[in-house]
Design an enzyme around this catalytic site. Structure first.
Site, PDB file in Angstrom:
ATOM      1  N   ILE A  19       8.564   6.574  -3.175  1.00 17.88           N
ATOM      2  CA  ILE A  19       7.182   6.488  -3.674  1.00 17.88           C
ATOM      3  C   ILE A  19       6.158   6.918  -2.633  1.00 17.88           C
ATOM      4  O   ILE A  19       4.976   7.005  -2.942  1.00 17.88           O
ATOM      5  CB  ILE A  19       6.855   5.055  -4.154  1.00 17.88           C
ATOM      6  CG1 ILE A  19       7.058   4.038  -3.027  1.00 17.88           C
ATOM      7  CG2 ILE A  19       7.674   4.698  -5.372  1.00 17.88           C
ATOM      8  CD1 ILE A  19       6.640   2.618  -3.414  1.00 17.88           C
ATOM      9  N   GLY A  20       6.583   7.195  -1.391  1.00 18.60           N
ATOM     10  CA  GLY A  20       5.627   7.615  -0.369  1.00 18.60           C
ATOM     11  C   GLY A  20       6.323   8.234   0.826  1.00 18.60           C
ATOM     12  O   GLY A  20       7.415   7.819   1.211  1.00 18.60           O
ATOM     13  N   GLY A  22       5.586   9.411   4.845  1.00 13.87           N
ATOM     14  CA  GLY A  22       4.684   9.340   5.985  1.00 13.87           C
ATOM     15  C   GLY A  22       5.218  10.135   7.156  1.00 13.87           C
ATOM     16  O   GLY A  22       6.287  10.751   7.086  1.00 13.87           O
ATOM     17  N   GLY A  23       4.459  10.129   8.249  1.00  9.59           N
ATOM     18  CA  GLY A  23       4.875  10.883   9.424  1.00  9.59           C
ATOM     19  C   GLY A  23       6.109  10.304  10.080  1.00  9.59           C
ATOM     20  O   GLY A  23       6.992  11.036  10.534  1.00  9.59           O
ATOM     21  N   MET A  24       6.198   8.965  10.145  1.00 12.05           N
ATOM     22  CA  MET A  24       7.315   8.295  10.799  1.00 12.05           C
ATOM     23  C   MET A  24       8.343   7.752   9.819  1.00 12.05           C
ATOM     24  O   MET A  24       9.518   7.658  10.148  1.00 12.05           O
ATOM     25  CB  MET A  24       6.792   7.126  11.645  1.00 12.05           C
ATOM     26  CG  MET A  24       5.977   7.509  12.853  1.00 12.05           C
ATOM     27  SD  MET A  24       5.212   6.045  13.603  1.00 12.05           S
ATOM     28  CE  MET A  24       6.638   4.978  13.828  1.00 12.05           C
ATOM     29  N   ALA A  25       7.899   7.376   8.632  1.00 14.33           N
ATOM     30  CA  ALA A  25       8.791   6.659   7.715  1.00 14.33           C
ATOM     31  C   ALA A  25       8.510   7.054   6.273  1.00 14.33           C
ATOM     32  O   ALA A  25       7.439   7.570   5.944  1.00 14.33           O
ATOM     33  CB  ALA A  25       8.608   5.149   7.888  1.00 14.33           C
ATOM     34  N   VAL A  27       8.635   5.510   2.192  1.00 14.79           N
ATOM     35  CA  VAL A  27       8.501   4.242   1.484  1.00 14.79           C
ATOM     36  C   VAL A  27       9.197   4.353   0.129  1.00 14.79           C
ATOM     37  O   VAL A  27       8.989   5.321  -0.607  1.00 14.79           O
ATOM     38  CB  VAL A  27       7.026   3.854   1.285  1.00 14.79           C
ATOM     39  CG1 VAL A  27       6.928   2.503   0.598  1.00 14.79           C
ATOM     40  CG2 VAL A  27       6.304   3.805   2.628  1.00 14.79           C
ATOM     41  N   LYS A  42       9.917   0.202   3.613  1.00 17.27           N
ATOM     42  CA  LYS A  42       9.565   1.308   4.517  1.00 17.27           C
ATOM     43  C   LYS A  42      10.742   1.532   5.460  1.00 17.27           C
ATOM     44  O   LYS A  42      11.164   0.614   6.175  1.00 17.27           O
ATOM     45  CB  LYS A  42       8.303   0.982   5.298  1.00 17.27           C
ATOM     46  CG  LYS A  42       7.926   2.053   6.318  1.00 17.27           C
ATOM     47  CD  LYS A  42       6.627   1.737   7.029  1.00 17.27           C
ATOM     48  CE  LYS A  42       5.440   2.004   6.148  1.00 17.27           C
ATOM     49  NZ  LYS A  42       4.166   1.920   6.899  1.00 17.27           N
ATOM     50  N   ASP A 136      -5.831   2.330  13.138  1.00 13.46           N
ATOM     51  CA  ASP A 136      -5.692   3.484  12.245  1.00 13.46           C
ATOM     52  C   ASP A 136      -6.350   3.187  10.899  1.00 13.46           C
ATOM     53  O   ASP A 136      -5.799   3.479   9.840  1.00 13.46           O
ATOM     54  CB  ASP A 136      -4.211   3.831  12.049  1.00 13.46           C
ATOM     55  CG  ASP A 136      -4.015   5.233  11.473  1.00 13.46           C
ATOM     56  OD1 ASP A 136      -4.953   6.052  11.568  1.00 13.46           O
ATOM     57  OD2 ASP A 136      -2.937   5.509  10.918  1.00 13.46           O
TER      58      ASP A 136
END
Length: 663
Positions: A19-20, A22-25, A27, A42, A136
């Site tokens: 569902i998502g 990201g730069g590091m992980a 989700v 995550k 952030d």
């Protein structure tokens, strides 16, 4: 195909879909089979598992938000670090990001922008009180729910102000459009960096624009450090002066000129909400020592041209010189006396012990003042008192200097003490619009839960009733529910997504809340836990009338086939006996039977492949059989009927076939 989907982490979290990213992980949406709820997981990307810095930052996020518990912060349920996977199990938030909402709306009404900002600041104040700086803050990390509740998430680069350095050596972490100047420079940062980011978000919500744009992130970062933003009212003239002043104070380049805490900014927002015409008269971005051009009178210019003799003669005759000399000598004398006095009071040759200020927040002022160990090292002065939702009356909620700061023995710690929760009277909100009702409660520090109900007497979108009712005594921590009208029941309803729901009672409850009914439940073999919804009709998202029936298909584990086995009982026994049937050592059934009345006993067995059946009479082995569940055939492998008088003849060599499976 994503290899993670379909995995079962910690033997309880079933990964369903991505569902998502990201730069590091990444989700994933998952189902917690123990708590029977949908969660978000995550998972750190494989390429970062060997990078100790990334793993440390990832664990830092779980450590950070694991300490926090606030309605405006996503909850952390579990942390997993096994089988080469680093993951965090969190609350599943069904909503959109604030960034998506801003892009959709372009410019937000100032009331809505204030409503969102207050919730964000409450979340940050809670984090800052626990020594955590988010670092952030940006609208991409803010989730907006359908009831206009805000959830702050992604503490991926959060640091503990009390335990870790907050400097950045080689680059500024965070989204460059929202980071503070000190963060862009790589300087030491504290909670005031989050305040700056909130100011930028408020600027964006009010104007639909970012304060600084450029062709590259580096150029934007330089503007964050050097450039002065356009005043919001120059972009949107409908913005009240008061909210512009609040925005610009939060965005001050010099951190000492900003709001010093989220609570301080919240205070101004609450004052502004109650009086939108207010002006705080904050002055920003002004050169305090501007260069000035001074016109020289014509007669003075003539004196300069003539060599300035007239000026010298005036000075010789004027008494101003001896007066200034006397004043200067008096000033020097006073300064010398002051230095001598300071030397006596603070003798630099006398060593004063230093220590780290202890944590007094959370302790009762009375206990601190009665602690001889504390009182022998420092003085405690009560600076102010105020209401507090987190700390009970008499408990310290703020101190200066902060815990861990170095101070001299015999010094003073100023403390702020709670006078408990502030009570209010629940306002009458019947037939109010949802916006007006939410704003009225927000002014009391309350974020309500919204439930939709059918009511033909109240206009759609208006409040039908509240819980607690009007007139009840409440505080900002009291759960308040607004029941909002959906109008008459004959209006179209959006079918909810039932996939992943486990219990039939929960399925009925979700449908009932939407004015719908549960129809047929069809079972289908699958890998999900038995009873979990795997499909529905009508599908989620369809528009139907109130009372429409929704049919579902639920998962069912394959337990194999069922067969009846006919067992001939001893014909010479005319009394009641206890007959027991076992399958692979487990009791399947037992029954009281009179063989003269029931000569053949037919128990049912369910299983896969082959199974060993034991038939006992009065706890004594009667027969042993092998049943093939694939073909329905069985054979006697052990016959102990000789232990009973005149047992009926049985064949050990021939297979008997059952005519049909049991129903």
């Amino acid at each position: 195909m994503d290899k993670i989907i379909g995995m079962r982490l910690k033997n309880r979290y079933e990964i369903q879909e991505l569902i998502g990213v990201g730069g590091m992980a990444n989700v994933y949406k998952a189902f917690d089979t123990v708590e029977q709820r949908v969660v978000a997981v995550k998972i750190l990307k494989d390429e970062f598992l060997s990078n100790e810095d990334f793993v440390r930052r990832f664990k830092n996020e779980s450590k950070a938000i694991g300490e926090l518990s606030h309605p405006n912060i996503v909850k952390v349920y579990d942390v997993i670090a096994d089988d080469g996977i680093q993951s965090i199990v969190m609350e599943y938030v069904d909503g959109i990001t604030l960034k998506e909402y801003i892009e959709y709306k372009k410019v937000l009404p100032w009331k809505e922008a204030v409503h969102f900002t207050i919730q964000i600041l409450r979340a940050l104040q809670h984090a800052h009180d626990h020594g955590i700086v988010h670092r952030d803050i940006k609208p991409q990390n803010i989730m907006l729910l359908s009831d206009r509740t805000i959830k702050v998430m992604d503490f991926g680069i959060a640091r503990f102000s009390r335990s870790e350095s907050q400097t950045m050596t080689d680059k500024a972490i965070g989204s460059v459009h929202y980071i503070s100047p000190e963060q862009a420079r790589g300087d030491m940062i504290d909670d005031k960096a989050d305040i700056y980011s909130v100011g930028v978000m408020l600027f964006e919500m009010l104007t639909g624009k970012l304060p600084f744009e450029a062709d590259s992130p580096v150029s934007v970062a330089i503007k964050q450090i050097q450039s002065i933003p356009t005043h919001p009212r120059e972009i949107n003239k409908d913005i009240p002066v008061g909210i512009e002043e609040i925005t610009l104070r939060a965005m001050q380049k010099d951190a000492s000129q900003r709001y010093q805490s989220a609570a301080e900014m919240l205070k101004d927002l609450e004052i502004f909400k109650h009086n939108p015409e207010i002006r705080f008269d904050y002055k920003y971005f002004v050169d305090e020592n501007p260069t000035r051009l001074i016109d020289v009178p014509a007669d003075k210019q003539l004196e300069k041209k003539s060599g300035g003799k007239g000026k010298q003669e005036d000075e010789e005759k004027s008494p101003i010189v001896p007066i200034l000399t006397a004043v200067a000598l008096a000033f020097v004398a006073v300064a010398v006396l002051f230095v001598i006095g300071m030397f006596i009071v603070n003798n630099p040759f006398v060593s004063v012990a230093e220590f780290e200020a202890p944590t007094l927040v959370g302790l009762k002022l009375e206990d601190v003042q009665n602690n001889p160990e504390y009182m022998s090292k420092f003085k405690v002065v009560q600076e102010k008192t105020d209401y507090s939702e987190e700390y009970e009356a008499g408990v310290i909620y703020e101190q200066n200097p902060k815990p861990g700061r170095t101070m001299k023995e015999g010094g003073t710690i100023e403390v702020s003490v709670s006078i408990g929760k502030q009570s209010h009277t629940m306002p009458p909100l019947h037939d109010s619009t949802l916006d007006d009702a939410t704003s009225a409660l927000s002014a009391l520090g309350i974020t309500p839960t919204v439930e939709k109900v059918y009511d033909s007497a109240v206009q759609e979108g208006n409040v039908v009733r509240t819980s607690p009712e009007a007139g009840a005594e409440i505080t900002s921590s009291t759960p308040v529910t607004l029941y909002v009208s959906m109008g008459a029941e004959d209006k179209l309803i959006t079918v909810p997504d039932l996939k992943g729901i486990f219990k039939e009672s929960d399925i009925r409850m979700v449908l009932s809340n939407h004015g719908l009914q549960l129809g047929t439940i069809t079972k289908q073999d699958g890998t999900m836990p038995t009873g979990t919804v795997i499909s529905q009709s009508p599908a989620a998202g369809n528009q139907v009338t109130a009372g429409t029936t929704v049919n579902v298909v639920v998962s069912q584990k394959d337990t194999g086939k069922s067969y009846q086995v006919d067992i001939s009982l001893p014909s010479n026994i005319s009394t009641t006996i206890t007959v027991q049937a076992y399958l692979d050592g487990s009791l399947v059934t037992q029954e009281l039977v009179n063989p003269s009345e029931t000569p053949v006993w037919s128990p049912t067995f369910t299983g896969k492949d082959t199974g060993t059946i034991i038939i006992n009479i009065d706890n004594v082995l009667y027969k042993q059989l092998e049943l093939d569940f694939n073909t329905g055939k069985y054979k006697v492998t052990r016959d102990n009927s000789s232990a009973f008088v005149e047992p009926p003849p049985e064949s050990d060599s021939e297979d008997d076939e059952i005519s049909s499976p049991a129903a």
